[in-house]
Design an enzyme around this catalytic site. Structure first.
Site, PDB file in Angstrom:
ATOM      1  N   HIS A 263       0.805  -1.234   0.000  1.00 53.94           N
ATOM      2  CA  HIS A 263       0.000   0.000   0.000  1.00 53.94           C
ATOM      3  C   HIS A 263       0.836   1.283   0.000  1.00 53.94           C
ATOM      4  CE1 HIS A 263       0.701  -0.378   4.376  1.00 53.94           C
ATOM      5  NE2 HIS A 263       0.469   0.924   4.459  1.00 53.94           N
ATOM      6  N   ASP A 264       1.994   1.242   0.652  1.00 51.71           N
ATOM      7  CA  ASP A 264       2.803   2.465   0.772  1.00 51.71           C
ATOM      8  C   ASP A 264       4.018   2.474  -0.149  1.00 51.71           C
ATOM      9  OD1 ASP A 264       1.443   4.091   2.548  1.00 51.71           O
ATOM     10  OD2 ASP A 264       2.376   3.200   4.332  1.00 51.71           O
ATOM     11  N   LYS A 267       5.878   5.522  -1.374  1.00 50.53           N
ATOM     12  CA  LYS A 267       6.787   6.328  -0.544  1.00 50.53           C
ATOM     13  C   LYS A 267       8.212   6.316  -1.094  1.00 50.53           C
ATOM     14  CE  LYS A 267       4.267   6.200   3.848  1.00 50.53           C
ATOM     15  NZ  LYS A 267       4.204   5.591   5.206  1.00 50.53           N
ATOM     16  N   HIS A 292       2.350  10.114  -2.104  1.00 49.74           N
ATOM     17  CA  HIS A 292       2.742   8.699  -2.162  1.00 49.74           C
ATOM     18  C   HIS A 292       1.604   7.839  -2.699  1.00 49.74           C
ATOM     19  CE1 HIS A 292       0.748   8.235   1.833  1.00 49.74           C
ATOM     20  NE2 HIS A 292       0.747   6.930   1.596  1.00 49.74           N
ATOM     21  N   HIS A 319      -5.927   6.382   1.571  1.00 54.32           N
ATOM     22  CA  HIS A 319      -6.107   7.522   2.473  1.00 54.32           C
ATOM     23  C   HIS A 319      -7.391   8.294   2.204  1.00 54.32           C
ATOM     24  CE1 HIS A 319      -2.403   7.056   4.701  1.00 54.32           C
ATOM     25  NE2 HIS A 319      -1.719   6.948   3.572  1.00 54.32           N
TER      26      HIS A 319
HETATM   27  P1  C2E Z   1       1.686   5.931   8.390  1.00 52.45           P
HETATM   28  O1  C2E Z   1       2.657   6.225   9.493  1.00 52.45           O
HETATM   29  O2  C2E Z   1       1.637   4.525   7.864  1.00 52.45           O
HETATM   30  O3  C2E Z   1       0.271   6.353   8.934  1.00 52.45           O
HETATM   31  C1  C2E Z   1      -0.901   5.971   8.262  1.00 52.45           C
HETATM   32  C2  C2E Z   1      -2.103   6.748   8.752  1.00 52.45           C
HETATM   33  O4  C2E Z   1      -2.339   6.456  10.135  1.00 52.45           O
HETATM   34  C3  C2E Z   1      -1.966   8.266   8.694  1.00 52.45           C
HETATM   35  O5  C2E Z   1      -2.237   8.760   7.390  1.00 52.45           O
HETATM   36  C4  C2E Z   1      -3.040   8.678   9.688  1.00 52.45           C
HETATM   37  O6  C2E Z   1      -4.325   8.569   9.109  1.00 52.45           O
HETATM   38  C5  C2E Z   1      -2.916   7.630  10.763  1.00 52.45           C
HETATM   39  N1  C2E Z   1      -2.041   8.113  11.817  1.00 52.45           N
HETATM   40  C6  C2E Z   1      -0.707   7.882  11.972  1.00 52.45           C
HETATM   41  N2  C2E Z   1      -0.236   8.481  13.080  1.00 52.45           N
HETATM   42  C7  C2E Z   1      -1.287   9.119  13.637  1.00 52.45           C
HETATM   43  C8  C2E Z   1      -1.459   9.930  14.835  1.00 52.45           C
HETATM   44  O7  C2E Z   1      -0.500  10.171  15.599  1.00 52.45           O
HETATM   45  N3  C2E Z   1      -2.725  10.401  15.086  1.00 52.45           N
HETATM   46  C9  C2E Z   1      -3.787  10.144  14.267  1.00 52.45           C
HETATM   47  N4  C2E Z   1      -5.007  10.609  14.586  1.00 52.45           N
HETATM   48  N5  C2E Z   1      -3.668   9.379  13.144  1.00 52.45           N
HETATM   49  C10 C2E Z   1      -2.429   8.895  12.846  1.00 52.45           C
HETATM   50  P2  C2E Z   1      -1.711  10.209   6.976  1.00 52.45           P
HETATM   51  O8  C2E Z   1      -1.947  11.201   8.086  1.00 52.45           O
HETATM   52  O9  C2E Z   1      -2.326  10.536   5.657  1.00 52.45           O
HETATM   53  O10 C2E Z   1      -0.159  10.043   6.809  1.00 52.45           O
HETATM   54  C11 C2E Z   1       0.408   9.301   5.744  1.00 52.45           C
HETATM   55  C12 C2E Z   1       1.845   9.024   6.024  1.00 52.45           C
HETATM   56  O11 C2E Z   1       2.536  10.263   6.159  1.00 52.45           O
HETATM   57  C13 C2E Z   1       2.121   8.278   7.344  1.00 52.45           C
HETATM   58  O12 C2E Z   1       1.983   6.903   7.158  1.00 52.45           O
HETATM   59  C14 C2E Z   1       3.550   8.710   7.626  1.00 52.45           C
HETATM   60  O13 C2E Z   1       4.482   7.973   6.851  1.00 52.45           O
HETATM   61  C15 C2E Z   1       3.587  10.143   7.106  1.00 52.45           C
HETATM   62  N6  C2E Z   1       3.340  11.117   8.185  1.00 52.45           N
HETATM   63  C16 C2E Z   1       2.148  11.635   8.550  1.00 52.45           C
HETATM   64  N7  C2E Z   1       2.322  12.549   9.541  1.00 52.45           N
HETATM   65  C17 C2E Z   1       3.661  12.587   9.799  1.00 52.45           C
HETATM   66  C18 C2E Z   1       4.466  13.366  10.730  1.00 52.45           C
HETATM   67  O14 C2E Z   1       4.002  14.169  11.498  1.00 52.45           O
HETATM   68  N8  C2E Z   1       5.828  13.125  10.680  1.00 52.45           N
HETATM   69  C19 C2E Z   1       6.394  12.243   9.841  1.00 52.45           C
HETATM   70  N9  C2E Z   1       7.724  12.073   9.883  1.00 52.45           N
HETATM   71  N10 C2E Z   1       5.651  11.501   8.973  1.00 52.45           N
HETATM   72  C20 C2E Z   1       4.299  11.680   8.946  1.00 52.45           C
HETATM   73  C1  SIN Z   2       7.174   1.670   9.758  1.00 49.25           C
HETATM   74  O1  SIN Z   2       6.890   0.532   9.394  1.00 49.25           O
HETATM   75  O2  SIN Z   2       7.308   1.955  10.971  1.00 49.25           O
HETATM   76  C2  SIN Z   2       7.363   2.784   8.767  1.00 49.25           C
HETATM   77  C3  SIN Z   2       6.582   2.510   7.519  1.00 49.25           C
HETATM   78  C4  SIN Z   2       5.443   3.466   7.305  1.00 49.25           C
HETATM   79  O3  SIN Z   2       5.492   4.608   7.800  1.00 49.25           O
HETATM   80  O4  SIN Z   2       4.466   3.083   6.658  1.00 49.25           O
HETATM   81 FE    FE Z   3      -0.051   5.487   3.111  1.00 51.10          FE
HETATM   82 FE    FE Z   4       1.086   2.660   5.941  1.00 52.35          FE
END
Ligand code: C2E
Ligand code: SIN
Ligand code: FE
Ligand code: FE
Ligand code: SIN
Length: 428
Positions: A263-264, A267, A292, A319
């Site tokens: 899915h990702d 990235k 992504h 998403h």
């Molecule tokens: P991911 O880490 O695989 O997270 C997938 C989805 O899980 C996020 O999509 C969001 O809907 C939810 N999610 C993750 N962490 C949190 C959280 O702390 N609180 C809430 N309420 N939901 C959360 P989203 O937001 O579209 O982000 C897509 C990707 O973007 C994430 O994938 C991550 O790789 C990156 N990302 C998003 N926010 C941040 C950030 O603040 N810092 C960094 N370094 N990466 C981020």
């Molecule tokens: C992780 O597996 O912790 C990073 C991969 C992602 O953000 O989807």
């Molecule tokens: Fe994603």
């Molecule tokens: Fe993911």
């Protein structure tokens, strides 16, 4: 919102990212040509079912050799479980050393099949003992056992298949015959090649995920494995409710598990500066990160197989949100240069596979630590998911997810975040 891919590319690190993306596309194309992709679990299910039909065995299990131990990989038991109760057991992690101390260890070590009439009265001279822990835990009574090694045509042992308790016409437990042994041996030899190929494919997919998505030697693709397994099992539960036919469920579940793992993959086109940022992203960075979804969908542009189509669908839509507030929304042509995100897709406009992966992904992201956030507690995560039912998530998908929460927990146990030292080998 608009991003010009050319301006993105000028950003530091993204030239390499672009090359990586090309590599990924090539690897994917090679994979497609090499093999009709088949998920290991789905293949094991099929092999075991056919083996049991041939011999009228009530139950059976499969062990695959991974890292020089036998890894418990599949179980079926008509007496104990129906179609859906079994799933929790599929994800139990239980390993057996390849040595003389256990029955399956012995079969893997010697490459010899075993036919045993009564597990509780082993013939004299056997070096192993029968491990009755499954019987004690489940209340099952193992009697007759037939165990064969899974040996490929170039003499590599990839695992062991064990079947139990053949039933006679009155559905009474009887014993296996030498004829059953020959039949099973022949069948196992044919299955071994397919199983080896599926294991290799899984290995390639895992390497590709490591190389393309994560670019981090510490990352072993655990997030991808868990999201794939959650999605497959939630789909199974959801589709039983919809009354979808069994063989269609099986076919879709197989592809969904693989596609959800990817899915990702998009990235790969995001620079390390953003991907690995240890803090919250600012709005400009998050905007780039959101692409992504588009990059992922473009990776599967050849759309030669159903798996390509499904993988593209999931990458693009995972998403989107049930209430229409997700991204990237409706876009006429995802290949155009100047691309604008559209109006969010809503409800059933979002393909079911993506609605399922959305939940699986967010659940896993919340309960796992990330560079930019701590892990949430299980309680907080579950109340968030319930609260988001009908907003972020499809209520029916949330329902299916909660109905199989024991399976979800078992999957987390199978692919744990911290690499805990592997449990001491137990025997079967
Ligand atoms: P991911 O880490 O695989 O997270 C997938 C989805 O899980 C996020 O999509 C969001 O809907 C939810 N999610 C993750 N962490 C949190 C959280 O702390 N609180 C809430 N309420 N939901 C959360 P989203 O937001 O579209 O982000 C897509 C990707 O973007 C994430 O994938 C991550 O790789 C990156 N990302 C998003 N926010 C941040 C950030 O603040 N810092 C960094 N370094 N990466 C981020
Ligand atoms: C992780 O597996 O912790 C990073 C991969 C992602 O953000 O989807
Ligand atoms: Fe994603
Ligand atoms: Fe993911
Ligand atoms: C196996 O261990 O090979 C089956 C379980 C899985 O696919 O992760």
């Amino acid at each position: 919102m608009s991003v010009n891919p050319a301006s993105q590319r000028s950003e530091s690190g993204s030239k390499e990212a672009h090359d990586d993306a090309d590599h990924c596309t090539k690897i994917l194309q090679v994979m497609e040509r090499l093999s009709q992709i088949k998920d290991v679990q789905a293949l094991l299910a099929e092999v075991l079912l056919h083996a049991r039909r041939l011999t009228r065995a009530d139950a059976g299990s499969m062990y695959l050799i991974e890292n020089n131990v036998l890894n418990f990989s599949y179980i079926q038991n008509d007496t104990l479980f129906g179609a859906s109760e079994v799933n929790r057991y599929l994800y139990s992690s239980h390993t057996v050393a390849i040595d003389n101390h256990s029955l399956s260890g012995y079969v893997a070590l010697t490459g010899k099949p075993l036919l045993i009439d009564d597990a509780y009265h082993l013939p004299p001279g056997m070096p192993f003992t029968f491990n009755d822990s499954f019987d004690r835990l489940s209340g099952y009574r193992t009697q007759s056992i037939l165990a064969v090694p899974l040996v490929t045509s170039h003499n590599k042992t990839v695992g062991v298949m064990q079947i139990l308790n053949p039933l006679n016409d009155d559905r009474q437990t009887s014993t296996f015959t030498p004829g059953d042994l020959l039949l099973l041996k022949h069948f196992a030899d044919n299955a071994a090649a397919a199983i080896e190929r599926a294991m290799m494919t899984r290995e390639i997919i895992m390497r590709m995920i490591q190389m393309c998505e994560l670019r981090d030697p510490k990352e072993t693709g655990l997030h991808a494995n868990r999201v794939g397994a959650y999605a497959a099992e939630v789909y199974h539960q959801w589709s039983l409710k919809q009354g979808i036919a069994d063989d269609e469920i099986k076919r879709n579940k197989d592809s969904l598990r693989i596609a959800a793992m990817l899915h990702d993959l998009g990235k790969v086109a995001i620079s390390d500066l953003i991907l690995r940022k240890p803090d919250k992203l600012n709005s400009e960075e998050f905007r780039i990160m959101q692409y992504h979804t588009i990059h992922g969908a473009r990776l599967f542009r050849n759309q030669e197989s159903d798996l390509d189509v499904l993988s593209a669908e999931i990458a693009l839509n995972h998403h989107e949100k049930w209430d229409g507030t997700g991204y990237p929304g409706k876009i006429d042509d995802i290949y155009q240069d100047q691309l604008r995100f559209g109006q969010g897709k809503r409800g059933e406009e979002i393909p079911i596979a993506a609605r399922i992966v959305a939940l699986a992904d967010v659940y896993d992201a919340l309960v796992s630590p990330r560079a930019y956030k701590d892990a949430w507690s299980e309680t907080t995560t579950l109340s968030y998911i319930k609260d988001q039912s009908g907003k972020l998530f499809d209520p029916e998908v949330v329902h299916a997810f909660l109905a199989i929460y024991d399976v979800i927990t078992a999957i987390r146990g199978k692919y744990p975040e911290e690499s805990s030292p592997s449990s001491p080998a137990t025997s079967s």
